[in-house]
Design a protein around this motif. Structure first.
Motif, PDB file in Angstrom:
ATOM      1  N   CYS A 190       0.854  -1.193   0.000  1.00  0.00           N
ATOM      2  CA  CYS A 190       0.000   0.000   0.000  1.00  0.00           C
ATOM      3  C   CYS A 190       0.886   1.237   0.000  1.00  0.00           C
ATOM      4  CB  CYS A 190      -0.929  -0.028   1.212  1.00  0.00           C
ATOM      5  SG  CYS A 190      -2.168   1.295   1.254  1.00  0.00           S
ATOM      6  N   GLN A 191       1.613   1.406  -1.088  1.00  0.00           N
ATOM      7  CA  GLN A 191       2.597   2.472  -1.184  1.00  0.00           C
ATOM      8  C   GLN A 191       1.981   3.768  -1.712  1.00  0.00           C
ATOM      9  OE1 GLN A 191       6.365   2.339  -0.717  1.00  0.00           O
ATOM     10  NE2 GLN A 191       5.394   0.921   0.729  1.00  0.00           N
ATOM     11  N   PRO A 192       2.436   4.916  -1.215  1.00  0.00           N
ATOM     12  CA  PRO A 192       2.013   6.201  -1.784  1.00  0.00           C
ATOM     13  C   PRO A 192       2.528   6.307  -3.228  1.00  0.00           C
ATOM     14  CG  PRO A 192       3.074   6.480   0.364  1.00  0.00           C
ATOM     15  CD  PRO A 192       3.333   5.075  -0.059  1.00  0.00           C
ATOM     16  N   PRO A 193       1.896   7.085  -4.102  1.00  0.00           N
ATOM     17  CA  PRO A 193       0.758   7.966  -3.775  1.00  0.00           C
ATOM     18  C   PRO A 193      -0.600   7.283  -3.844  1.00  0.00           C
ATOM     19  CG  PRO A 193       1.454   8.322  -6.037  1.00  0.00           C
ATOM     20  CD  PRO A 193       2.425   7.323  -5.465  1.00  0.00           C
ATOM     21  N   HIS A 194      -0.681   6.083  -4.418  1.00  0.00           N
ATOM     22  CA  HIS A 194      -1.923   5.320  -4.484  1.00  0.00           C
ATOM     23  C   HIS A 194      -3.075   6.134  -5.082  1.00  0.00           C
ATOM     24  CE1 HIS A 194      -4.318   1.779  -3.614  1.00  0.00           C
ATOM     25  NE2 HIS A 194      -5.252   2.530  -3.048  1.00  0.00           N
ATOM     26  N   ASP A 195      -2.850   6.634  -6.271  1.00  0.00           N
ATOM     27  CA  ASP A 195      -3.879   7.413  -6.973  1.00  0.00           C
ATOM     28  C   ASP A 195      -4.709   6.511  -7.885  1.00  0.00           C
ATOM     29  OD1 ASP A 195      -3.134   9.886  -5.853  1.00  0.00           O
ATOM     30  OD2 ASP A 195      -1.466  10.041  -7.260  1.00  0.00           O
ATOM     31  N   LEU A 196      -4.976   5.307  -7.452  1.00  0.00           N
ATOM     32  CA  LEU A 196      -5.545   4.292  -8.326  1.00  0.00           C
ATOM     33  C   LEU A 196      -6.734   3.589  -7.690  1.00  0.00           C
ATOM     34  CD1 LEU A 196      -4.531   1.368  -6.951  1.00  0.00           C
ATOM     35  CD2 LEU A 196      -2.352   2.122  -7.905  1.00  0.00           C
ATOM     36  N   ILE A 197      -7.407   2.787  -8.524  1.00  0.00           N
ATOM     37  CA  ILE A 197      -8.345   1.778  -8.050  1.00  0.00           C
ATOM     38  C   ILE A 197      -7.871   0.441  -8.608  1.00  0.00           C
ATOM     39  CG2 ILE A 197     -10.310   3.343  -7.899  1.00  0.00           C
ATOM     40  CD1 ILE A 197     -11.351   2.100 -10.545  1.00  0.00           C
ATOM     41  N   SER A 198      -8.326  -0.637  -8.004  1.00  0.00           N
ATOM     42  CA  SER A 198      -8.043  -1.976  -8.537  1.00  0.00           C
ATOM     43  C   SER A 198      -9.297  -2.491  -9.233  1.00  0.00           C
ATOM     44  CB  SER A 198      -7.645  -2.934  -7.415  1.00  0.00           C
ATOM     45  OG  SER A 198      -6.434  -2.538  -6.801  1.00  0.00           O
ATOM     46  N   ILE A 199      -9.117  -3.161 -10.367  1.00  0.00           N
ATOM     47  CA  ILE A 199     -10.242  -3.753 -11.095  1.00  0.00           C
ATOM     48  C   ILE A 199     -10.062  -5.266 -11.114  1.00  0.00           C
ATOM     49  CG2 ILE A 199     -11.513  -3.900 -13.256  1.00  0.00           C
ATOM     50  CD1 ILE A 199     -10.581  -1.085 -13.914  1.00  0.00           C
ATOM     51  N   PHE A 219      -5.696   9.742 -10.981  1.00  0.00           N
ATOM     52  CA  PHE A 219      -5.228  11.088 -10.639  1.00  0.00           C
ATOM     53  C   PHE A 219      -3.754  11.249 -11.014  1.00  0.00           C
ATOM     54  CE2 PHE A 219      -8.641   9.918  -7.744  1.00  0.00           C
ATOM     55  CZ  PHE A 219      -9.540  10.961  -7.970  1.00  0.00           C
ATOM     56  N   PRO A 220      -3.464  11.291 -12.300  1.00  0.00           N
ATOM     57  CA  PRO A 220      -2.063  11.429 -12.718  1.00  0.00           C
ATOM     58  C   PRO A 220      -1.412  12.717 -12.224  1.00  0.00           C
ATOM     59  CG  PRO A 220      -3.566  11.695 -14.583  1.00  0.00           C
ATOM     60  CD  PRO A 220      -4.375  11.168 -13.444  1.00  0.00           C
ATOM     61  N   ASP A 221      -2.237  13.719 -11.895  1.00  0.00           N
ATOM     62  CA  ASP A 221      -1.677  14.969 -11.354  1.00  0.00           C
ATOM     63  C   ASP A 221      -1.557  14.926  -9.833  1.00  0.00           C
ATOM     64  OD1 ASP A 221      -4.314  15.087 -10.566  1.00  0.00           O
ATOM     65  OD2 ASP A 221      -4.664  17.143 -11.259  1.00  0.00           O
ATOM     66  N   GLY A 222      -1.909  13.795  -9.237  1.00  0.00           N
ATOM     67  CA  GLY A 222      -1.816  13.644  -7.792  1.00  0.00           C
ATOM     68  C   GLY A 222      -3.080  13.976  -7.030  1.00  0.00           C
ATOM     69  N   GLY A 223      -4.064  14.604  -7.696  1.00  0.00           N
ATOM     70  CA  GLY A 223      -5.300  14.948  -7.008  1.00  0.00           C
ATOM     71  C   GLY A 223      -5.130  16.096  -6.029  1.00  0.00           C
ATOM     72  N   TYR A 224      -6.184  16.333  -5.260  1.00  0.00           N
ATOM     73  CA  TYR A 224      -6.190  17.436  -4.300  1.00  0.00           C
ATOM     74  C   TYR A 224      -5.178  17.182  -3.194  1.00  0.00           C
ATOM     75  CZ  TYR A 224      -8.114  20.774  -0.894  1.00  0.00           C
ATOM     76  OH  TYR A 224      -8.283  21.793   0.017  1.00  0.00           O
ATOM     77  N   GLY A 225      -4.437  18.206  -2.820  1.00  0.00           N
ATOM     78  CA  GLY A 225      -3.378  18.050  -1.827  1.00  0.00           C
ATOM     79  C   GLY A 225      -3.840  18.095  -0.388  1.00  0.00           C
TER      80      GLY A 225
END
Length: 462
Positions: A190-199, A219-225
């Motif tokens: 469970c490593q950062p940044p974890h901007d993903l979902i699993s399918i 969230f390739p831009d990292g999403g909201y900080g």
């Protein structure tokens, strides 16, 4: 055994004239366990939580004449063919929170978001920092309701806080969108940044072949900080999603992703694509869940300020935080229309915030029933998304059977004529609404309900 106090119905001539429910004031907080409700709600029955399940009740799913109710300690199946006589069929002890559930055919998919020593139902808690620890999705065969069988597990990055089913058009496979969050550099899986979902792809002819086929980065831009401030002023950073609601027949989904609300194109369920993103840096602390209206032209996002363990339904927090936010979808983008929060102030011992709900199937109107933890169950007409209006409610006074800030309704869903509420500690409640705005829903019969997999209303019954 908890015993309900006498029911108290709040009736006022002004309510009857206006057709709306007036807010109770702080002084009107009912006694512990006392039921209060609007005149158009009836409490049908309560089925206490099974003794075998030692933890709190969580989410629900429905299929045919059965309700499936999750618990941090497993799940239960109830016979609801005669809602007034709702009864327990079986309970499965299989610890691993929070047991968010979906059902499809003879399969039940349960989310495990607590790190375990292994994937079995005999597992124990084990730190996520241990590489061998497990969390993810458990799959059960529920063809025999009295004896469900655990048949498969699928491990996913950061576990599975919630899960969303997306059947393919040929009905040969079902996809599970797994939402999870809270990565940590010390967690191997469970490593950062974890901007993903699993399918996960589940072949329906061989569900034991289920496997993760993709982990798309939303969230390739990292999403909201986020904003690092103490409660209640902090704002969550986006590190994954908390919940995704799919509307497969329309090829769309909405994601509540901690710091962001998103729309997705899911016409190819193996490759979801973000088409719109919205943020609320003023009032939203944690984007928790999403619900479309029947037409797929609006989205209700919820803000779980305080994580469901705070008393946010009070004057200090106000009407715009820990609330619903209503958005219209205009030219593919999300346009804010309004907030809604229950106006009845709750005690400082009562955890209360916007939580899980579903639509009441009335063609031509947008009406939703929703849980607010110890704020109870609320029914809101948002046909005019700029002016949502509560039309019914049901709640109890503070839950004296458990520690403060740890009770109330996790979910409230409408299914085939009745409202079902999953209460942390008090079990399964069945309610009936009788209101001219919702009466037409009585004729709509659905084969199943997974609140995170929306379908359009059946045509019959109108």
């Amino acid at each position: 055994m908890f015993t309900l106090r006498r029911a108290l119905t709040l009736v006022a001539a002004v309510v009857a004239m206006a057709g709306t429910v007036l807010p109770a004031q702080a002084a009107d907080i009912p006694a512990p366990g006392e039921i209060v409700m609007s005149p158009n709600i009836k409490h049908v029955t309560n089925v206490p939580k099974p003794e075998a399940l030692a933890d709190i009740h969580t989410d629900m799913a429905f299929q045919g004449d059965y309700a499936y109710v999750g618990n941090y300690y497993g799940f239960s199946i109830y016979d609801i063919k005669r809602p007034k006589r709702t009864s327990l069929v079986s309970s499965v002890v299989c610890p691993g929170g929070q047991m968010d559930m979906s059902v499809y055919g003879n399969l039940l998919f349960g989310s495990v978001d607590s790190s375990r020593s292994d994937d079995s139902c005999n597992s124990t808690s084990q730190p996520a920092s241990v590489k061998e620890s497990w969390e993810g999705i458990r799959i059960f065969d529920v063809s025999d309701k009295a004896n469900p069988k655990y048949i498969k597990s699928v491990e996913t990055n950061c576990g599975s806080h919630t899960n969303t089913l997306v059947p393919d058009r040929k009905r040969e496979n079902v996809y599970i969108y797994v939402s999870s969050y809270n990565p940590n550099a010390t967690f191997p899986d469970c490593q950062p940044p974890h901007d993903l979902i699993s399918i996960i792809k589940v072949p329906l002819r061989d569900p034991t072949a289920a496997t993760v086929i993709a982990t798309p980065n939303l969230f390739p831009d990292g999403g909201y900080g986020g904003v690092q401030l103490p409660y209640p002023d902090g704002k969550s950073a986006t590190t994954g999603c908390h919940d995704i609601t799919a509307y497969p027949e329309k090829g769309i989904a909405a994601g509540a992703c901690m710091g962001d609300g998103i729309l997705l194109d899911i016409r190819n369920p193996e490759q979801p694509k973000v088409t719109a993103t919205v943020r609320d840096e003023t009032n939203f602390a944690f984007w928790h869940s999403a619900t479309f209206n029947n037409e797929g032209t609006k989205v209700i996002f919820t803000d779980e300020l305080g994580g469901g363990t705070r008393a946010t339904c009070n004057e200090a927090i106000g009407p715009n935080r820990g609330a619903n936010a209503y958005y219209d979808i205009v030219n593919g983008q999300l346009q804010f229309r309004s907030y809604f929060k229950i106006a009845r102030h709750q005690a400082d011992t009562e955890n209360c915030v916007a939580h899980n709900g579903s639509l009441i199937p009335v063609k031509g109107r947008d009406i939703m029933v929703q849980a607010w933890y110890q704020g109870g169950i609320s029914v809101v007409d948002f046909t005019d998304s700029a002016h949502p209006q509560e039309i019914a409610f049901f709640e109890r006074g503070p839950d004296s059977t458990a520690p403060a800030l740890s009770g109330g309704f996790w979910s409230a869903y409408y299914y085939n004529g009745y409202i079902y509420g999953s209460d942390f500690n008090l079990g399964l409640d069945v309610l009936k609404i009788n209101d001219w705005r919702t009466d037409r829903a009585n004729g709509v019969k659905m084969r199943s309900l997974n609140a995170q997999t929306q379908t359009s209303y059946p045509e019959h019954g109108h």
